[in-house]
Design an enzyme around this catalytic site. Sequence first.
Site, PDB file in Angstrom:
ATOM      1  N   GLY A  88       0.966  -1.215  -0.096  1.00 22.35           N
ATOM      2  CA  GLY A  88       0.020   0.143  -0.003  1.00 22.35           C
ATOM      3  C   GLY A  88       0.785   1.104   0.004  1.00 22.35           C
ATOM      4  O   GLY A  88       1.507   1.441   0.796  1.00 22.35           O
TER       5      GLY A  88
ATOM      6  N   TYR B 278      -9.595  13.629 -16.977  1.00 25.58           N
ATOM      7  CA  TYR B 278      -8.924  12.347 -17.486  1.00 25.58           C
ATOM      8  C   TYR B 278      -8.269  12.489 -18.631  1.00 25.58           C
ATOM      9  O   TYR B 278      -7.159  11.795 -18.695  1.00 25.58           O
ATOM     10  CB  TYR B 278     -10.186  11.393 -17.317  1.00 25.58           C
ATOM     11  CG  TYR B 278      -9.719   9.944 -17.545  1.00 25.58           C
ATOM     12  CD1 TYR B 278      -9.572   9.052 -16.369  1.00 25.58           C
ATOM     13  CD2 TYR B 278      -9.720   9.367 -18.596  1.00 25.58           C
ATOM     14  CE1 TYR B 278      -9.373   7.857 -16.444  1.00 25.58           C
ATOM     15  CE2 TYR B 278      -9.339   8.036 -18.843  1.00 25.58           C
ATOM     16  CZ  TYR B 278      -9.223   7.123 -17.647  1.00 25.58           C
ATOM     17  OH  TYR B 278      -8.677   6.073 -17.544  1.00 25.58           O
TER      18      TYR B 278
ATOM     19  N   GLY C 189      -8.428   0.868 -24.898  1.00 26.29           N
ATOM     20  CA  GLY C 189      -9.794   1.558 -25.346  1.00 26.29           C
ATOM     21  C   GLY C 189     -10.570   1.075 -23.918  1.00 26.29           C
ATOM     22  O   GLY C 189     -10.277   0.924 -22.917  1.00 26.29           O
TER      23      GLY C 189
HETATM   24  N1  CAA Z   1     -21.344  13.768 -27.329  1.00 28.86           N
HETATM   25  C1  CAA Z   1     -22.006  15.109 -27.572  1.00 28.86           C
HETATM   26  N2  CAA Z   1     -23.361  15.453 -26.868  1.00 28.86           N
HETATM   27  C2  CAA Z   1     -23.286  14.539 -25.634  1.00 28.86           C
HETATM   28  C3  CAA Z   1     -22.606  13.469 -25.534  1.00 28.86           C
HETATM   29  C4  CAA Z   1     -21.464  13.169 -26.353  1.00 28.86           C
HETATM   30  N3  CAA Z   1     -20.757  12.182 -26.167  1.00 28.86           N
HETATM   31  N4  CAA Z   1     -23.042  12.822 -24.259  1.00 28.86           N
HETATM   32  C5  CAA Z   1     -23.977  13.589 -23.660  1.00 28.86           C
HETATM   33  N5  CAA Z   1     -24.204  14.667 -24.641  1.00 28.86           N
HETATM   34  C6  CAA Z   1     -25.355  15.819 -24.632  1.00 28.86           C
HETATM   35  C7  CAA Z   1     -26.646  15.120 -24.004  1.00 28.86           C
HETATM   36  O1  CAA Z   1     -27.458  14.795 -25.252  1.00 28.86           O
HETATM   37  C8  CAA Z   1     -27.179  16.311 -23.301  1.00 28.86           C
HETATM   38  O2  CAA Z   1     -27.599  17.354 -24.431  1.00 28.86           O
HETATM   39  P1  CAA Z   1     -28.723  18.543 -24.233  1.00 28.86           P
HETATM   40  O3  CAA Z   1     -28.237  19.199 -22.892  1.00 28.86           O
HETATM   41  O4  CAA Z   1     -28.908  19.210 -25.375  1.00 28.86           O
HETATM   42  O5  CAA Z   1     -29.975  17.485 -23.794  1.00 28.86           O
HETATM   43  C9  CAA Z   1     -25.905  17.003 -22.778  1.00 28.86           C
HETATM   44  O6  CAA Z   1     -24.756  16.486 -23.550  1.00 28.86           O
HETATM   45  C10 CAA Z   1     -25.891  16.683 -21.282  1.00 28.86           C
HETATM   46  O7  CAA Z   1     -24.894  17.435 -20.593  1.00 28.86           O
HETATM   47  P2  CAA Z   1     -24.567  17.376 -19.419  1.00 28.86           P
HETATM   48  O8  CAA Z   1     -23.697  18.359 -18.606  1.00 28.86           O
HETATM   49  O9  CAA Z   1     -26.020  17.688 -18.470  1.00 28.86           O
HETATM   50  O10 CAA Z   1     -24.209  15.921 -19.017  1.00 28.86           O
HETATM   51  P3  CAA Z   1     -24.519  14.976 -17.881  1.00 28.86           P
HETATM   52  O11 CAA Z   1     -24.222  15.541 -16.539  1.00 28.86           O
HETATM   53  O12 CAA Z   1     -26.076  14.317 -18.129  1.00 28.86           O
HETATM   54  O13 CAA Z   1     -23.718  13.611 -18.094  1.00 28.86           O
HETATM   55  C11 CAA Z   1     -21.517  12.718 -18.296  1.00 28.86           C
HETATM   56  C12 CAA Z   1     -22.394  13.839 -18.497  1.00 28.86           C
HETATM   57  C13 CAA Z   1     -21.300  12.489 -16.875  1.00 28.86           C
HETATM   58  C14 CAA Z   1     -20.031  13.127 -18.620  1.00 28.86           C
HETATM   59  C15 CAA Z   1     -22.030  11.545 -19.056  1.00 28.86           C
HETATM   60  O14 CAA Z   1     -22.217  12.054 -20.299  1.00 28.86           O
HETATM   61  C16 CAA Z   1     -21.027  10.349 -18.860  1.00 28.86           C
HETATM   62  O15 CAA Z   1     -20.818   9.494 -18.122  1.00 28.86           O
HETATM   63  N6  CAA Z   1     -20.408  10.191 -20.154  1.00 28.86           N
HETATM   64  C17 CAA Z   1     -19.320   9.116 -20.414  1.00 28.86           C
HETATM   65  C18 CAA Z   1     -17.868   9.615 -19.989  1.00 28.86           C
HETATM   66  C19 CAA Z   1     -17.143   8.434 -20.544  1.00 28.86           C
HETATM   67  O16 CAA Z   1     -16.755   8.167 -21.488  1.00 28.86           O
HETATM   68  N7  CAA Z   1     -16.183   7.970 -19.371  1.00 28.86           N
HETATM   69  C20 CAA Z   1     -15.179   7.108 -19.606  1.00 28.86           C
HETATM   70  C21 CAA Z   1     -15.046   6.223 -18.419  1.00 28.86           C
HETATM   71  S1  CAA Z   1     -14.264   4.737 -18.493  1.00 28.86           S
HETATM   72  C22 CAA Z   1     -12.439   5.407 -18.635  1.00 28.86           C
HETATM   73  O17 CAA Z   1     -12.298   6.487 -18.560  1.00 28.86           O
HETATM   74  C23 CAA Z   1     -11.517   4.339 -19.186  1.00 28.86           C
HETATM   75  C24 CAA Z   1     -10.933   4.467 -20.177  1.00 28.86           C
HETATM   76  O18 CAA Z   1      -9.742   5.021 -20.058  1.00 28.86           O
HETATM   77  C25 CAA Z   1     -11.523   4.368 -21.568  1.00 28.86           C
END
Ligand code: CAA
Length: 248
Positions: free
Chosen positions: A61, A155, A186
Amino acid sequence: MANSSRVAWVTGGTGGIGSAICRSLAAEGYKVVAGYHNPEKAKAWLEEQKAAGFDNIDIAGVDLVDYDACVKGVKEIEEKHGPIAVLVNCAGITRDGTMKKMSPEQWHEVIDTNLNSVFNTCRSVIESMLEQQYGRIINISSINGRKGQFGQVNYAAAKAGMHGLTMSLAQETATKGITVNTVSPGYIATDMIMNIPEKVRESIRETIPVKRYGKPEEIGRLVAYLADEESGFITGANIDINGGQFMG
Ligand code: CAA
């Protein structure tokens, strides 16, 4: 020296991808030390590895965000197991949110854990590797450090930063028997991915040409390849492993 007498420290070793990396290196005969954050989880995890026949895995740890703790942690690992020859920086967290909603705490937590930690660990092992005139440093970045991701300014910045460190350190150590590389996975089937809201997760999966998430073991295999003594001509590289989701 055969890989079998070498020590590998895998930060975030008890996590989804980290566990697979530890097993992959242990199967190659390394003495593996898995870094952890949660002691209870780590003890149970170690029992699982022993039960699966991996007697050459231990846990440690170390608070990676704290430079002095890293220096002390490395000293303790080396006193117990011998000089660290392989460092895999796999510890990482997400605190997703769009810029307009992201707090400074979300930003700093991710930069500290995912990027500043990499300076702390590399700085703590580099003198020992230079003394050995041998080392393998493998930084586990992300596809999202390559292409950006909606909701991940913190991130993506940290993960892109890792590769800048990789390329610079690779130049500094190229004549010293030390290689430094980045692996950019990915979307891999781990808890981190399962924490993404299902609808968002499904829409991401649709964009992966092979139409599935990666397996942690697929990352483990690649890390073991890079860690091998025979891989000494690969340095300063970024290797994408993402099912074709980003081809840069
Ligand atoms: N592209 C464009 N628009 C998007 C979108 C995208 N990918 N995703 C959401 N939107 C839009 C929605 O449609 C919504 O539009 P309206 O306001 O016009 O209705 C708006 O954005 C929502 O915006 P908010 O700020 O209110 O977003 P939220 O709080 O609802 O959620 C978030 C935002 C938490 C980032 C959520 O989209 C999410 O969890 N996304 C996934 C992020 C992701 O891929 N993380 C990877 C984690 S795993 C990892 O990181 C490991 C690795 O290395 C791969």
